[in-house]
Motif scaffolding. Structure first.
Motif, PDB file in Angstrom:
ATOM      1  N   TRP A 104       0.842  -1.191   0.000  1.00  0.00           N
ATOM      2  CA  TRP A 104       0.000   0.000   0.000  1.00  0.00           C
ATOM      3  C   TRP A 104       0.878   1.243   0.000  1.00  0.00           C
ATOM      4  CZ3 TRP A 104      -0.304   3.928   3.666  1.00  0.00           C
ATOM      5  CH2 TRP A 104       0.197   3.673   4.951  1.00  0.00           C
ATOM      6  N   GLY A 105       0.354   2.290  -0.582  1.00  0.00           N
ATOM      7  CA  GLY A 105       1.096   3.547  -0.697  1.00  0.00           C
ATOM      8  C   GLY A 105       0.511   4.360  -1.831  1.00  0.00           C
ATOM      9  N   MET A 106       1.251   5.377  -2.294  1.00  0.00           N
ATOM     10  CA  MET A 106       0.791   6.242  -3.371  1.00  0.00           C
ATOM     11  C   MET A 106       0.838   5.502  -4.712  1.00  0.00           C
ATOM     12  SD  MET A 106      -0.267   9.409  -3.061  1.00  0.00           S
ATOM     13  CE  MET A 106      -0.438  10.638  -1.741  1.00  0.00           C
ATOM     14  N   THR A 107      -0.281   5.532  -5.425  1.00  0.00           N
ATOM     15  CA  THR A 107      -0.367   4.874  -6.718  1.00  0.00           C
ATOM     16  C   THR A 107      -1.318   5.650  -7.616  1.00  0.00           C
ATOM     17  OG1 THR A 107      -0.706   2.733  -7.803  1.00  0.00           O
ATOM     18  CG2 THR A 107      -2.280   3.334  -6.081  1.00  0.00           C
ATOM     19  N   GLY A 108      -1.315   5.335  -8.908  1.00  0.00           N
ATOM     20  CA  GLY A 108      -2.186   6.029  -9.847  1.00  0.00           C
ATOM     21  C   GLY A 108      -3.595   5.481  -9.823  1.00  0.00           C
ATOM     22  N   TRP A 109      -4.530   6.308 -10.252  1.00  0.00           N
ATOM     23  CA  TRP A 109      -5.908   5.856 -10.418  1.00  0.00           C
ATOM     24  C   TRP A 109      -6.025   5.227 -11.809  1.00  0.00           C
ATOM     25  CZ3 TRP A 109     -10.873   7.895  -7.995  1.00  0.00           C
ATOM     26  CH2 TRP A 109     -10.716   8.000  -6.598  1.00  0.00           C
ATOM     27  N   GLU A 110      -5.615   3.983 -11.878  1.00  0.00           N
ATOM     28  CA  GLU A 110      -5.560   3.238 -13.128  1.00  0.00           C
ATOM     29  C   GLU A 110      -5.471   1.761 -12.773  1.00  0.00           C
ATOM     30  OE1 GLU A 110      -2.061   4.776 -15.028  1.00  0.00           O
ATOM     31  OE2 GLU A 110      -0.831   4.530 -13.226  1.00  0.00           O
ATOM     32  N   GLU A 111      -5.629   0.914 -13.784  1.00  0.00           N
ATOM     33  CA  GLU A 111      -5.570  -0.526 -13.521  1.00  0.00           C
ATOM     34  C   GLU A 111      -4.149  -0.969 -13.152  1.00  0.00           C
ATOM     35  OE1 GLU A 111      -8.673  -2.895 -16.081  1.00  0.00           O
ATOM     36  OE2 GLU A 111      -7.699  -1.380 -17.355  1.00  0.00           O
ATOM     37  N   TYR A 112      -3.153  -0.448 -13.859  1.00  0.00           N
ATOM     38  CA  TYR A 112      -1.753  -0.796 -13.607  1.00  0.00           C
ATOM     39  C   TYR A 112      -0.957   0.492 -13.412  1.00  0.00           C
ATOM     40  CZ  TYR A 112      -3.238  -5.181 -15.830  1.00  0.00           C
ATOM     41  OH  TYR A 112      -3.897  -6.335 -16.167  1.00  0.00           O
ATOM     42  N   SER A 113      -0.019   0.481 -12.459  1.00  0.00           N
ATOM     43  CA  SER A 113       0.811   1.665 -12.206  1.00  0.00           C
ATOM     44  C   SER A 113       2.277   1.267 -12.104  1.00  0.00           C
ATOM     45  CB  SER A 113       0.403   2.360 -10.901  1.00  0.00           C
ATOM     46  OG  SER A 113      -0.857   2.968 -11.017  1.00  0.00           O
ATOM     47  N   LEU A 114       3.127   2.057 -12.755  1.00  0.00           N
ATOM     48  CA  LEU A 114       4.565   1.939 -12.580  1.00  0.00           C
ATOM     49  C   LEU A 114       4.971   2.978 -11.541  1.00  0.00           C
ATOM     50  CD1 LEU A 114       7.205   0.573 -13.611  1.00  0.00           C
ATOM     51  CD2 LEU A 114       7.454   2.550 -15.153  1.00  0.00           C
ATOM     52  N   ILE A 115       5.296   2.520 -10.338  1.00  0.00           N
ATOM     53  CA  ILE A 115       5.598   3.408  -9.218  1.00  0.00           C
ATOM     54  C   ILE A 115       7.104   3.624  -9.153  1.00  0.00           C
ATOM     55  CG2 ILE A 115       5.408   3.742  -6.718  1.00  0.00           C
ATOM     56  CD1 ILE A 115       2.968   1.870  -6.777  1.00  0.00           C
ATOM     57  N   THR A 116       7.517   4.854  -9.427  1.00  0.00           N
ATOM     58  CA  THR A 116       8.951   5.165  -9.406  1.00  0.00           C
ATOM     59  C   THR A 116       9.387   5.749  -8.068  1.00  0.00           C
ATOM     60  OG1 THR A 116       8.489   7.333 -10.397  1.00  0.00           O
ATOM     61  CG2 THR A 116       9.027   5.515 -11.903  1.00  0.00           C
TER      62      THR A 116
END
Length: 348
Positions: A104-116
């Motif tokens: 859990w943490g900051m992620t995009g409002w989308e199905e898949y997210s690339l978290i840098t």
């Protein structure tokens, strides 16, 4: 079933343009892009499939073309919005995360997210006796906020008188239960009869009132607190804070987590009764969960047994499907949600 290395469609909620005042559903729109399910070589990013997304009042600040809360990034018109969420790692270039991990943490409002930016990403040691959705709320940011405000900032003692505004929300409902477990007298305010009933009949508050039905907030607080308030957990601000100041006891504490009634006003309301702080030696302190991440293991040690023993209950309002996200987020600002508002990225 999509596999690592595949290029797949990626449904997204896109931020349209900067917002002045209350956000509207039309300030966001749904679109579909494509994404390759692979972390670029040499990157320490983490690729996740999002499962749940959290709706939080803080997100409206990210929509403004002005400086907002310190240390946060802001939404870029034409790009996906983001916030706290729960996801499953599909691929990782980071040594602390591997495929199959839940985070859990900051992620995009989308199905898949690339978290840098992985600094605030937390690995979930999930067990089946606790809902995974809880990591958007009671076991995530909202839970840490409640824990920090209650135990670290205000620290109510047994027998003290505690008042919580926006008490049926993600943070307030948990603070109230912490206070009852500590042996405090607890009152909450909320914005509907149904929410008042929830506080009194399910969450165990001693008393609650609907602030929308009270013509005199000072009188309402005197009715609920004939001996005054020792600790106030502030989530609303404005006229309610002014009334609270008149009813605080000597050496009272006010823990300021938010002031949702003021967020979208062109000119915030002035507070008339600030001299009460000096007259009564009141301590008023602002805080956020971000100062207390180091206490997360201690927080879990406290709250997980309470959940399993059903000494703490948590009410969620789950919107189904990413397309329902904008309406769910905007609904926070009119009190449409009943409990912690979150979005299940794919309908359950």
């Amino acid at each position: 079933m999509a596999r690592v290395g595949d290029e797949v469609s990626n449904k997204q909620v896109i931020f349209r343009d900067y917002v002045a005042g209350f956000p509207k559903e039309s300030d966001m729109y749904l679109t579909t892009a494509t994404i390759k399910l692979k972390v670029p070589q040499g990157s320490k990013a983490v690729l996740v499939k999002n499962v749940y997304l959290s709706c939080d009042p803080l997100m409206q600040f990210f929509m403004r073309d002005v400086e907002g809360p310190d240390g946060y990034n802001y939404y870029t018109p034409g790009s996906p919005i983001f916030g706290y969420g729960v996801g499953k790692v599909l691929d990782s270039g980071h040594p602390e995360f591997k495929a199959g991990d839940l985070v859990w943490g900051m992620t995009g409002w989308e199905e898949y997210s690339l978290i840098t930016k992985t600094e605030g990403l937390i690995k979930i040691k999930h067990t089946d006796d606790v809902p995974l959705s809880y990591y958007t709320g009671i076991l995530g940011m909202a839970g840490m906020t409640a824990y920090a405000g209650f135990y670290e900032v205000a620290a109510p003692k047994k027998g003290e008188y505690v008042f919580i505004s926006a008490a049926s929300g993600a943070v307030g409902q948990l603070i109230g239960q912490f206070a009852k477990l500590t042996g405090c007298y607890v009152v909450g305010s909320a914005g509907s009869k149904e929410k008042v009933d929830l506080l009194k009949n399910k969450l165990g508050f001693d008393e609650a009132f609907n602030y929308k039905e009270e013509h005199d907030l000072n009188a309402a607080l005197k009715r609920c607190f004939p001996h005054g308030i020792d600790v106030y957990f502030e989530h609303v601000g404005g006229k309610l804070l002014d009334a609270v100041l008149l009813n605080m006891r000597h050496y009272g504490r006010i823990a300021v987590c938010g002031m949702i009634s003021q967020y979208n006003l062109h000119e915030p309301e002035g507070i008339k009764n600030l001299m009460e702080i000096g007259f009564k030696w009141i301590r008023m302190q602002g805080y956020t969960h971000r100062n207390y991440y180091h206490l997360y293991p201690k927080f879990l040690d406290l709250v997980l047994p309470y959940i399993r023993q059903k000494k703490i209950v948590y009410v969620e309002d789950i919107a189904q499907g990413l397309e329902s996200g904008p309406a769910a987020l905007v609904g926070l600002f009119t009190g449409r949600n009943f409990g912690k508002q979150l979005v299940a990225v794919a309908p359950e």
